[in-house]
Design a protein around this motif. Structure first.
Motif, mmCIF file in Angstrom:
data_model
loop_
_atom_site.group_PDB
_atom_site.id
_atom_site.type_symbol
_atom_site.label_atom_id
_atom_site.label_comp_id
_atom_site.label_asym_id
_atom_site.label_seq_id
_atom_site.Cartn_x
_atom_site.Cartn_y
_atom_site.Cartn_z
ATOM 1 N N VAL A 178 0.839 -1.206 0.000
ATOM 2 C CA VAL A 178 0.000 0.000 0.000
ATOM 3 C C VAL A 178 0.871 1.252 0.000
ATOM 4 C CG1 VAL A 178 -1.671 1.313 1.390
ATOM 5 C CG2 VAL A 178 -1.994 -1.130 1.009
ATOM 6 N N GLY A 179 1.964 1.228 0.756
ATOM 7 C CA GLY A 179 2.881 2.373 0.773
ATOM 8 C C GLY A 179 3.502 2.625 -0.597
ATOM 9 N N ALA A 180 3.895 1.548 -1.298
ATOM 10 C CA ALA A 180 4.475 1.699 -2.633
ATOM 11 C C ALA A 180 3.452 2.252 -3.612
ATOM 12 C CB ALA A 180 5.022 0.360 -3.128
ATOM 13 N N LEU A 181 2.207 1.761 -3.534
ATOM 14 C CA LEU A 181 1.161 2.292 -4.410
ATOM 15 C C LEU A 181 0.863 3.752 -4.097
ATOM 16 C CD1 LEU A 181 -1.448 -0.595 -4.791
ATOM 17 C CD2 LEU A 181 0.306 0.146 -6.394
ATOM 18 N N GLY A 182 0.828 4.088 -2.816
ATOM 19 C CA GLY A 182 0.608 5.488 -2.423
ATOM 20 C C GLY A 182 1.725 6.392 -2.918
ATOM 21 N N PHE A 183 2.952 5.938 -2.802
ATOM 22 C CA PHE A 183 4.088 6.724 -3.284
ATOM 23 C C PHE A 183 4.021 6.900 -4.794
ATOM 24 C CE2 PHE A 183 8.475 7.045 -4.850
ATOM 25 C CZ PHE A 183 8.872 8.204 -4.183
ATOM 26 N N TYR A 184 3.660 5.843 -5.514
ATOM 27 C CA TYR A 184 3.531 5.931 -6.969
ATOM 28 C C TYR A 184 2.447 6.945 -7.342
ATOM 29 C CZ TYR A 184 2.680 4.623 -11.824
ATOM 30 O OH TYR A 184 2.520 4.654 -13.189
ATOM 31 N N GLY A 185 1.302 6.863 -6.688
ATOM 32 C CA GLY A 185 0.225 7.812 -6.958
ATOM 33 C C GLY A 185 0.621 9.240 -6.645
ATOM 34 N N GLY A 188 3.608 16.175 -10.086
ATOM 35 C CA GLY A 188 4.233 17.000 -11.123
ATOM 36 C C GLY A 188 3.283 18.034 -11.691
ATOM 37 N N GLU A 189 3.867 19.103 -12.153
ATOM 38 C CA GLU A 189 3.068 20.151 -12.797
ATOM 39 C C GLU A 189 2.998 19.853 -14.286
ATOM 40 O OE1 GLU A 189 4.436 24.063 -11.954
ATOM 41 O OE2 GLU A 189 4.587 23.663 -9.831
ATOM 42 N N GLY A 190 1.926 20.249 -14.880
ATOM 43 C CA GLY A 190 1.776 20.065 -16.311
ATOM 44 C C GLY A 190 1.413 18.636 -16.648
ATOM 45 N N GLU A 191 2.112 18.069 -17.597
ATOM 46 C CA GLU A 191 1.819 16.721 -18.051
ATOM 47 C C GLU A 191 2.218 15.690 -16.992
ATOM 48 O OE1 GLU A 191 3.216 14.273 -21.799
ATOM 49 O OE2 GLU A 191 2.744 16.368 -22.303
ATOM 50 N N GLN A 192 1.347 14.723 -16.763
ATOM 51 C CA GLN A 192 1.635 13.699 -15.760
ATOM 52 C C GLN A 192 2.578 12.656 -16.341
ATOM 53 O OE1 GLN A 192 -2.234 12.279 -14.619
ATOM 54 N NE2 GLN A 192 -2.519 13.942 -13.164
ATOM 55 N N ARG A 193 3.515 12.237 -15.507
ATOM 56 C CA ARG A 193 4.491 11.213 -15.903
ATOM 57 C C ARG A 193 4.200 9.936 -15.118
ATOM 58 N NH1 ARG A 193 10.341 13.748 -15.822
ATOM 59 N NH2 ARG A 193 10.703 11.528 -15.930
ATOM 60 N N TYR A 194 4.253 8.833 -15.822
ATOM 61 C CA TYR A 194 3.885 7.566 -15.199
ATOM 62 C C TYR A 194 5.047 6.606 -15.049
ATOM 63 C CZ TYR A 194 -0.883 9.079 -15.904
ATOM 64 O OH TYR A 194 -2.042 9.785 -15.857
ATOM 65 N N PHE A 195 6.237 6.985 -15.537
ATOM 66 C CA PHE A 195 7.343 6.032 -15.456
ATOM 67 C C PHE A 195 8.675 6.742 -15.224
ATOM 68 C CE2 PHE A 195 9.532 2.093 -16.951
ATOM 69 C CZ PHE A 195 8.851 1.225 -16.129
ATOM 70 N N SER A 196 8.710 7.615 -14.233
ATOM 71 C CA SER A 196 9.966 8.267 -13.870
ATOM 72 C C SER A 196 10.779 7.314 -12.994
ATOM 73 C CB SER A 196 9.701 9.587 -13.143
ATOM 74 O OG SER A 196 9.102 9.320 -11.888
#
Length: 194
Positions: free
Chosen positions: A99-106, A112-120
Protein backbone atom coordinates in the motif's frame (compact mmCIF):
# COMPACT_ATOMS: atom_id res chain seq x y z
CA UNK A 1 2.60 -58.87 55.38
CA UNK A 2 4.06 -55.41 55.94
CA UNK A 3 5.34 -54.94 52.33
CA UNK A 4 1.92 -55.89 50.96
CA UNK A 5 0.20 -53.25 53.15
CA UNK A 6 2.60 -50.63 51.79
CA UNK A 7 1.86 -51.75 48.26
CA UNK A 8 -1.89 -51.66 48.90
CA UNK A 9 -1.57 -48.17 50.38
CA UNK A 10 0.44 -47.01 47.38
CA UNK A 11 -2.07 -48.56 44.99
CA UNK A 12 -5.05 -46.90 46.70
CA UNK A 13 -3.18 -43.56 46.73
CA UNK A 14 -2.57 -43.83 42.97
CA UNK A 15 -6.19 -44.80 42.28
CA UNK A 16 -7.50 -41.78 44.20
CA UNK A 17 -5.28 -39.49 42.15
CA UNK A 18 -6.28 -41.22 38.92
CA UNK A 19 -9.96 -40.54 39.69
CA UNK A 20 -9.18 -36.89 40.43
CA UNK A 21 -7.15 -36.66 37.23
CA UNK A 22 -9.93 -38.25 35.18
CA UNK A 23 -12.36 -35.57 36.36
CA UNK A 24 -10.22 -32.93 34.64
CA UNK A 25 -11.30 -33.73 31.10
CA UNK A 26 -9.12 -32.35 28.33
CA UNK A 27 -10.56 -30.10 25.68
CA UNK A 28 -10.40 -31.39 22.13
CA UNK A 29 -10.62 -28.55 19.61
CA UNK A 30 -12.48 -28.60 16.31
CA UNK A 31 -12.02 -26.17 13.45
CA UNK A 32 -15.05 -24.91 11.58
CA UNK A 33 -15.80 -26.92 8.41
CA UNK A 34 -14.68 -24.03 6.17
CA UNK A 35 -11.39 -23.70 8.06
CA UNK A 36 -10.61 -27.41 7.89
CA UNK A 37 -10.45 -27.18 4.11
CA UNK A 38 -8.11 -24.20 4.06
CA UNK A 39 -4.66 -25.24 3.05
CA UNK A 40 -1.73 -23.89 1.15
CA UNK A 41 -2.27 -20.38 -0.24
CA UNK A 42 -5.69 -20.17 1.43
CA UNK A 43 -7.39 -16.94 2.40
CA UNK A 44 -5.91 -14.97 5.28
CA UNK A 45 -9.10 -14.51 7.30
CA UNK A 46 -9.48 -15.50 10.94
CA UNK A 47 -9.97 -19.12 11.98
CA UNK A 48 -12.95 -20.30 14.01
CA UNK A 49 -12.74 -23.17 16.51
CA UNK A 50 -14.99 -24.87 19.03
CA UNK A 51 -14.10 -26.91 22.12
CA UNK A 52 -15.43 -30.46 22.15
CA UNK A 53 -19.03 -30.69 23.22
CA UNK A 54 -20.09 -27.28 21.92
CA UNK A 55 -21.25 -26.17 18.51
CA UNK A 56 -20.54 -22.50 19.05
CA UNK A 57 -17.45 -21.58 17.06
CA UNK A 58 -15.20 -18.89 18.52
CA UNK A 59 -13.10 -16.47 16.51
CA UNK A 60 -9.43 -17.29 17.20
CA UNK A 61 -8.37 -13.70 16.55
CA UNK A 62 -6.06 -12.37 13.85
CA UNK A 63 -2.95 -13.80 15.52
CA UNK A 64 -4.69 -16.81 17.09
CA UNK A 65 -4.50 -15.20 20.53
CA UNK A 66 -7.87 -16.61 21.68
CA UNK A 67 -6.63 -20.14 21.01
CA UNK A 68 -3.49 -19.72 23.13
CA UNK A 69 -5.16 -20.52 26.55
CA UNK A 70 -6.36 -23.87 25.18
CA UNK A 71 -2.83 -24.77 24.06
CA UNK A 72 -1.12 -23.93 27.36
CA UNK A 73 1.28 -26.66 28.36
CA UNK A 74 1.65 -28.15 24.87
CA UNK A 75 4.97 -26.78 23.60
CA UNK A 76 4.66 -28.22 20.10
CA UNK A 77 1.22 -26.67 19.59
CA UNK A 78 2.46 -23.35 20.95
CA UNK A 79 5.43 -23.43 18.56
CA UNK A 80 3.07 -23.84 15.62
CA UNK A 81 0.86 -21.03 16.94
CA UNK A 82 3.93 -18.79 17.31
CA UNK A 83 4.88 -19.57 13.70
CA UNK A 84 1.34 -18.66 12.67
CA UNK A 85 1.60 -15.35 14.53
CA UNK A 86 4.98 -14.62 12.90
CA UNK A 87 3.53 -15.31 9.46
CA UNK A 88 0.61 -12.97 10.19
CA UNK A 89 3.05 -10.20 11.18
CA UNK A 90 4.95 -10.74 7.93
CA UNK A 91 1.65 -10.62 6.05
CA UNK A 92 0.77 -7.28 7.67
CA UNK A 93 4.22 -5.86 6.92
CA UNK A 94 3.91 -6.97 3.30
CA UNK A 95 0.47 -5.37 2.94
CA UNK A 96 1.73 -2.10 4.42
CA UNK A 97 4.71 -2.14 2.06
CA UNK A 98 2.46 -2.75 -0.94
CA UNK A 99 0.00 0.00 0.00
CA UNK A 100 2.88 2.37 0.77
CA UNK A 101 4.47 1.70 -2.63
CA UNK A 102 1.16 2.29 -4.41
CA UNK A 103 0.61 5.49 -2.42
CA UNK A 104 4.09 6.72 -3.28
CA UNK A 105 3.53 5.93 -6.97
CA UNK A 106 0.22 7.81 -6.96
CA UNK A 107 1.80 10.75 -5.19
CA UNK A 108 4.55 10.87 -7.81
CA UNK A 109 2.00 10.83 -10.65
CA UNK A 110 -0.07 13.64 -9.16
CA UNK A 111 2.84 15.72 -7.82
CA UNK A 112 4.23 17.00 -11.12
CA UNK A 113 3.07 20.15 -12.80
CA UNK A 114 1.78 20.06 -16.31
CA UNK A 115 1.82 16.72 -18.05
CA UNK A 116 1.63 13.70 -15.76
CA UNK A 117 4.49 11.21 -15.90
CA UNK A 118 3.89 7.57 -15.20
CA UNK A 119 7.34 6.03 -15.46
CA UNK A 120 9.97 8.27 -13.87
CA UNK A 121 12.85 6.80 -11.86
CA UNK A 122 11.12 7.14 -8.44
CA UNK A 123 8.01 5.60 -9.95
CA UNK A 124 10.04 2.69 -11.31
CA UNK A 125 11.34 2.06 -7.78
CA UNK A 126 7.79 2.19 -6.38
CA UNK A 127 6.60 -0.29 -9.02
CA UNK A 128 9.54 -2.59 -8.23
CA UNK A 129 8.82 -2.47 -4.49
CA UNK A 130 5.12 -3.19 -5.11
CA UNK A 131 5.99 -6.15 -7.38
CA UNK A 132 8.49 -7.54 -4.86
CA UNK A 133 5.87 -7.16 -2.15
CA UNK A 134 3.31 -9.13 -4.16
CA UNK A 135 5.87 -11.85 -4.82
CA UNK A 136 6.72 -11.97 -1.11
CA UNK A 137 3.00 -12.30 -0.35
CA UNK A 138 2.89 -15.56 -2.30
CA UNK A 139 5.65 -17.05 -0.14
CA UNK A 140 4.37 -15.58 3.12
CA UNK A 141 0.77 -16.71 2.78
CA UNK A 142 1.63 -20.14 1.37
CA UNK A 143 1.99 -21.91 4.76
CA UNK A 144 0.34 -19.45 7.13
CA UNK A 145 -2.91 -21.43 7.44
CA UNK A 146 -1.01 -24.69 7.78
CA UNK A 147 0.72 -23.43 10.94
CA UNK A 148 -2.63 -22.77 12.62
CA UNK A 149 -4.04 -26.13 11.59
CA UNK A 150 -0.90 -27.87 12.85
CA UNK A 151 -1.25 -26.10 16.20
CA UNK A 152 -4.75 -27.52 16.62
CA UNK A 153 -3.64 -30.96 15.40
CA UNK A 154 -0.69 -30.99 17.81
CA UNK A 155 -2.99 -30.02 20.66
CA UNK A 156 -5.48 -32.76 19.81
CA UNK A 157 -2.73 -35.33 19.25
CA UNK A 158 -1.24 -34.55 22.65
CA UNK A 159 -4.42 -35.38 24.53
CA UNK A 160 -4.70 -39.14 24.05
CA UNK A 161 -1.45 -39.62 25.97
CA UNK A 162 -2.60 -37.18 28.61
CA UNK A 163 -6.01 -38.81 28.93
CA UNK A 164 -4.60 -41.81 30.70
CA UNK A 165 -5.01 -41.80 34.42
CA UNK A 166 -2.16 -41.00 36.72
CA UNK A 167 -2.00 -44.69 37.56
CA UNK A 168 -1.47 -45.58 33.88
CA UNK A 169 1.28 -43.00 33.51
CA UNK A 170 3.25 -44.12 36.57
CA UNK A 171 2.55 -47.83 36.28
CA UNK A 172 5.65 -50.00 36.14
CA UNK A 173 6.72 -51.66 32.90
CA UNK A 174 7.64 -54.91 34.67
CA UNK A 175 6.48 -56.54 37.89
CA UNK A 176 8.09 -59.55 39.50
CA UNK A 177 9.20 -61.24 42.67
CA UNK A 178 12.73 -61.48 43.99
CA UNK A 179 14.37 -62.79 47.12
CA UNK A 180 15.93 -60.43 49.66
CA UNK A 181 19.35 -61.29 51.18
CA UNK A 182 17.46 -62.55 54.23
CA UNK A 183 15.46 -64.97 52.08
CA UNK A 184 12.13 -63.14 52.28
CA UNK A 185 10.24 -62.61 49.01
CA UNK A 186 10.10 -59.02 47.72
CA UNK A 187 8.07 -57.34 45.06
CA UNK A 188 10.28 -56.04 42.23
CA UNK A 189 9.06 -53.15 40.08
CA UNK A 190 10.76 -51.72 37.02
CA UNK A 191 10.07 -48.46 35.13
CA UNK A 192 11.33 -47.25 31.79
CA UNK A 193 12.15 -43.59 32.05
CA UNK A 194 11.76 -41.80 28.71
Amino acid sequence: MHPFRSFALLLSFLLVFSVAQAQQTPTILRLSPEDQGRGLNGSQKNFYFAPQGTNEYQNAGFFGQRLRPYLAGNTQALEHLNSYRQQKWLFLAERLTFVGALGFYGQQVLAGEGEQRYFSNPQKVAIGVAAASLLANVFISRNTNTHFQRAVEAHNAGWPAARGSLFQRVSPTAVGLTAAPTGQPQLALRWNLR
